[in-house]
Enzyme design. Sequence first.
Site, PDB file in Angstrom:
ATOM      1  N   MET A 129      49.873  72.395  65.708  1.00 13.85           N
ATOM      2  CA  MET A 129      48.897  73.040  66.597  1.00 13.85           C
ATOM      3  C   MET A 129      49.516  73.278  67.968  1.00 13.85           C
ATOM      4  O   MET A 129      50.537  72.691  68.307  1.00 13.85           O
ATOM      5  CB  MET A 129      47.635  72.200  66.685  1.00 13.85           C
ATOM      6  CG  MET A 129      46.724  72.407  65.489  1.00 13.85           C
ATOM      7  SD  MET A 129      45.113  71.660  65.745  1.00 13.85           S
ATOM      8  CE  MET A 129      44.219  72.343  64.353  1.00 13.85           C
ATOM      9  N   GLU A 171      39.805  72.796  78.079  1.00 13.52           N
ATOM     10  CA  GLU A 171      39.624  73.902  79.032  1.00 13.52           C
ATOM     11  C   GLU A 171      38.246  74.567  78.927  1.00 13.52           C
ATOM     12  O   GLU A 171      37.653  74.924  79.949  1.00 13.52           O
ATOM     13  CB  GLU A 171      40.731  74.960  78.851  1.00 13.52           C
ATOM     14  CG  GLU A 171      40.982  75.301  77.402  1.00 13.52           C
ATOM     15  CD  GLU A 171      41.615  76.671  77.152  1.00 13.52           C
ATOM     16  OE1 GLU A 171      42.201  76.831  76.084  1.00 13.52           O
ATOM     17  OE2 GLU A 171      41.504  77.566  77.986  1.00 13.52           O
ATOM     18  N   ILE A 193      44.487  67.630  72.153  1.00 11.92           N
ATOM     19  CA  ILE A 193      45.770  67.256  71.557  1.00 11.92           C
ATOM     20  C   ILE A 193      46.865  68.193  72.069  1.00 11.92           C
ATOM     21  O   ILE A 193      48.031  67.866  72.032  1.00 11.92           O
ATOM     22  CB  ILE A 193      45.747  67.263  70.008  1.00 11.92           C
ATOM     23  CG1 ILE A 193      45.510  68.665  69.455  1.00 11.92           C
ATOM     24  CG2 ILE A 193      44.744  66.265  69.466  1.00 11.92           C
ATOM     25  CD1 ILE A 193      45.903  68.797  67.994  1.00 11.92           C
ATOM     26  N   ASP A 194      46.461  69.370  72.578  1.00  3.51           N
ATOM     27  CA  ASP A 194      47.445  70.371  73.006  1.00  3.51           C
ATOM     28  C   ASP A 194      48.148  70.005  74.319  1.00  3.51           C
ATOM     29  O   ASP A 194      49.179  70.590  74.646  1.00  3.51           O
ATOM     30  CB  ASP A 194      46.768  71.742  73.191  1.00  3.51           C
ATOM     31  CG  ASP A 194      46.290  72.334  71.880  1.00  3.51           C
ATOM     32  OD1 ASP A 194      46.612  71.771  70.822  1.00  3.51           O
ATOM     33  OD2 ASP A 194      45.602  73.364  71.919  1.00  3.51           O
ATOM     34  N   GLU A 224      51.582  76.900  66.439  1.00  5.77           N
ATOM     35  CA  GLU A 224      50.746  77.935  65.803  1.00  5.77           C
ATOM     36  C   GLU A 224      50.584  79.181  66.677  1.00  5.77           C
ATOM     37  O   GLU A 224      50.367  80.278  66.167  1.00  5.77           O
ATOM     38  CB  GLU A 224      49.367  77.371  65.489  1.00  5.77           C
ATOM     39  CG  GLU A 224      48.627  76.921  66.743  1.00  5.77           C
ATOM     40  CD  GLU A 224      47.238  76.371  66.523  1.00  5.77           C
ATOM     41  OE1 GLU A 224      46.720  76.452  65.401  1.00  5.77           O
ATOM     42  OE2 GLU A 224      46.665  75.848  67.492  1.00  5.77           O
ATOM     43  N   GLY A 277      37.476  70.957  70.081  1.00  2.00           N
ATOM     44  CA  GLY A 277      38.023  70.327  68.871  1.00  2.00           C
ATOM     45  C   GLY A 277      37.977  68.807  68.980  1.00  2.00           C
ATOM     46  O   GLY A 277      38.152  68.266  70.069  1.00  2.00           O
ATOM     47  N   VAL A 281      45.431  67.848  60.452  1.00  4.48           N
ATOM     48  CA  VAL A 281      45.937  66.479  60.210  1.00  4.48           C
ATOM     49  C   VAL A 281      46.330  65.855  61.563  1.00  4.48           C
ATOM     50  O   VAL A 281      46.162  64.652  61.782  1.00  4.48           O
ATOM     51  CB  VAL A 281      47.166  66.523  59.267  1.00  4.48           C
ATOM     52  CG1 VAL A 281      47.848  65.177  59.172  1.00  4.48           C
ATOM     53  CG2 VAL A 281      46.750  67.004  57.888  1.00  4.48           C
ATOM     54  N   ARG A 318      60.640  76.704  53.017  1.00  7.54           N
ATOM     55  CA  ARG A 318      59.270  76.263  52.706  1.00  7.54           C
ATOM     56  C   ARG A 318      58.527  75.969  54.010  1.00  7.54           C
ATOM     57  O   ARG A 318      59.154  75.664  55.027  1.00  7.54           O
ATOM     58  CB  ARG A 318      59.294  74.970  51.893  1.00  7.54           C
ATOM     59  CG  ARG A 318      59.854  75.107  50.500  1.00  7.54           C
ATOM     60  CD  ARG A 318      58.846  75.791  49.574  1.00  7.54           C
ATOM     61  NE  ARG A 318      59.265  75.696  48.185  1.00  7.54           N
ATOM     62  CZ  ARG A 318      60.133  76.518  47.588  1.00  7.54           C
ATOM     63  NH1 ARG A 318      60.697  77.501  48.283  1.00  7.54           N
ATOM     64  NH2 ARG A 318      60.452  76.351  46.321  1.00  7.54           N
ATOM     65  N   ARG A 362      44.886  66.099  64.325  1.00 11.87           N
ATOM     66  CA  ARG A 362      43.731  65.656  65.106  1.00 11.87           C
ATOM     67  C   ARG A 362      43.016  64.497  64.434  1.00 11.87           C
ATOM     68  O   ARG A 362      42.017  63.994  64.954  1.00 11.87           O
ATOM     69  CB  ARG A 362      42.722  66.809  65.261  1.00 11.87           C
ATOM     70  CG  ARG A 362      43.213  67.913  66.110  1.00 11.87           C
ATOM     71  CD  ARG A 362      42.138  68.749  66.772  1.00 11.87           C
ATOM     72  NE  ARG A 362      40.942  69.037  66.050  1.00 11.87           N
ATOM     73  CZ  ARG A 362      40.394  70.254  65.952  1.00 11.87           C
ATOM     74  NH1 ARG A 362      40.982  71.288  66.500  1.00 11.87           N
ATOM     75  NH2 ARG A 362      39.251  70.429  65.331  1.00 11.87           N
TER      76      ARG A 362
HETATM   77  O1  F6P Z   1      42.042  73.065  71.047  1.00  9.93           O
HETATM   78  C1  F6P Z   1      42.691  72.166  70.236  1.00  9.93           C
HETATM   79  C2  F6P Z   1      43.027  72.764  68.912  1.00  9.93           C
HETATM   80  O2  F6P Z   1      43.413  71.702  68.091  1.00  9.93           O
HETATM   81  C3  F6P Z   1      44.096  73.868  68.954  1.00  9.93           C
HETATM   82  O3  F6P Z   1      45.396  73.369  68.945  1.00  9.93           O
HETATM   83  C4  F6P Z   1      43.773  74.673  67.734  1.00  9.93           C
HETATM   84  O4  F6P Z   1      44.214  75.996  67.855  1.00  9.93           O
HETATM   85  C5  F6P Z   1      42.294  74.619  67.690  1.00  9.93           C
HETATM   86  O5  F6P Z   1      41.923  73.410  68.304  1.00  9.93           O
HETATM   87  C6  F6P Z   1      41.704  74.711  66.305  1.00  9.93           C
HETATM   88  O6  F6P Z   1      40.332  74.729  66.416  1.00  9.93           O
HETATM   89  P1  F6P Z   1      39.303  74.635  65.217  1.00  9.93           P
HETATM   90  O7  F6P Z   1      39.286  73.229  64.726  1.00  9.93           O
HETATM   91  O8  F6P Z   1      37.998  75.025  65.843  1.00  9.93           O
HETATM   92  O9  F6P Z   1      39.771  75.582  64.180  1.00  9.93           O
END
Ligand code: F6P
Length: 342
Positions: free
Chosen positions: A169, A103, A126-127, A222, A10, A273, A266, A275
């Site tokens: 995320m 990873e 970002i995780d 998520e 990502g 957003v 809600r 990222r």
């Molecule tokens: O690996 C980082 C990440 O931002 C995760 O938090 C998220 O689940 C994933 O990428 C989303 O990936 P994509 O943009 O491929 O849907």
Amino acid sequence: MRIGMLTGGGDCPGLNAVIRAVVRKGEGQYGHNIVGYRHGWRGVMKGESIDLSVGSTRGLLPRGGTILGTSRTNPFKSDDGPQRVKSTLARDRIEALIAIGGEDTLGVAHKLAADGVNVVGVPKTIDNDLSATDFTFGFHTAVQIATDAIDRLHTTAESHDRVMVVEVMGRHAGWIATYAGLAGGADVILVPEEPFDIEEVCDRITHRHQRGANFSIVVVAEGAVPVEGTMELQSGERDEFGHVRLGGIGTRLAEEIEERTGFEARTTQLGHVLRGGSPTAYDRVIATRFGVEAIDAVHEGDYGVMVALRGTEVVRVPIEEGVERLKTVDRKLYDTAAVFFG
Ligand code: F6P
């Protein structure tokens, strides 16, 4: 020396800052030629590259995303993938490769290193779930964006007497949820590390409202999951590394909370957003330090390593240490955030 570089997985604020730093020191001080592969491992397999220079990488420090493009392509998913990677590197006369990723990207780098490819890794996500480094760049920016969003959502929560569920995320680890929840004053934080009991979540919210609060803020990662058999979830499609596409737990949670407590609820799904856009000053600094350390490692012929932040120092560790297991949320940190729940 000709050095390849790629960004995989990502996109993440700070990738361009690493690229700039590698080129600035690699070409500017060491006189190496830096070649950028497009779209992660896919570009290496297909032989798609661009020459990078100090001139072409000017102005990148504050720019989000990656000028190289990225993908979740896994060369080990096809029989000839690793061989295609090696053929491209031989054709382009690349002596070493800098792989910037999380990873998955670094997992591939580790396997290729074991197979004789000269690789140096730079941890990105970002995780913040990569081991062997205290922080990855991108995380701090994501936390800041999520915190700003939580601050803004307080307005509606208070004005409408609502429960606002904020989904962030965090596929396997709840670092963003925990930090942003702590910084934004969340009343409940749900993370993948600990399956949640929906009844307990609702009791906490009800208790809070009985004590005079007229709203609640719930931050959910998520990847958070309910205790088995307590709430139904949808499952999505998988990528080449076998990860399910997530997103949607917040909506389910808001439905359940509204139904069980009677409080209007809600959801806001922050998703990509988090990222997007320019890296924070902190992330620009770590990304730059990582880039400089990575090119120094290549220059010294120190391969199979990943640069990492340990305390305030940038060090080198075997790539394996970064990818052998995920770094999950520190219990003590979560307990500190939990002091403010309910
Ligand atoms: O690996 C980082 C990440 O931002 C995760 O938090 C998220 O689940 C994933 O990428 C989303 O990936 P994509 O943009 O491929 O849907």
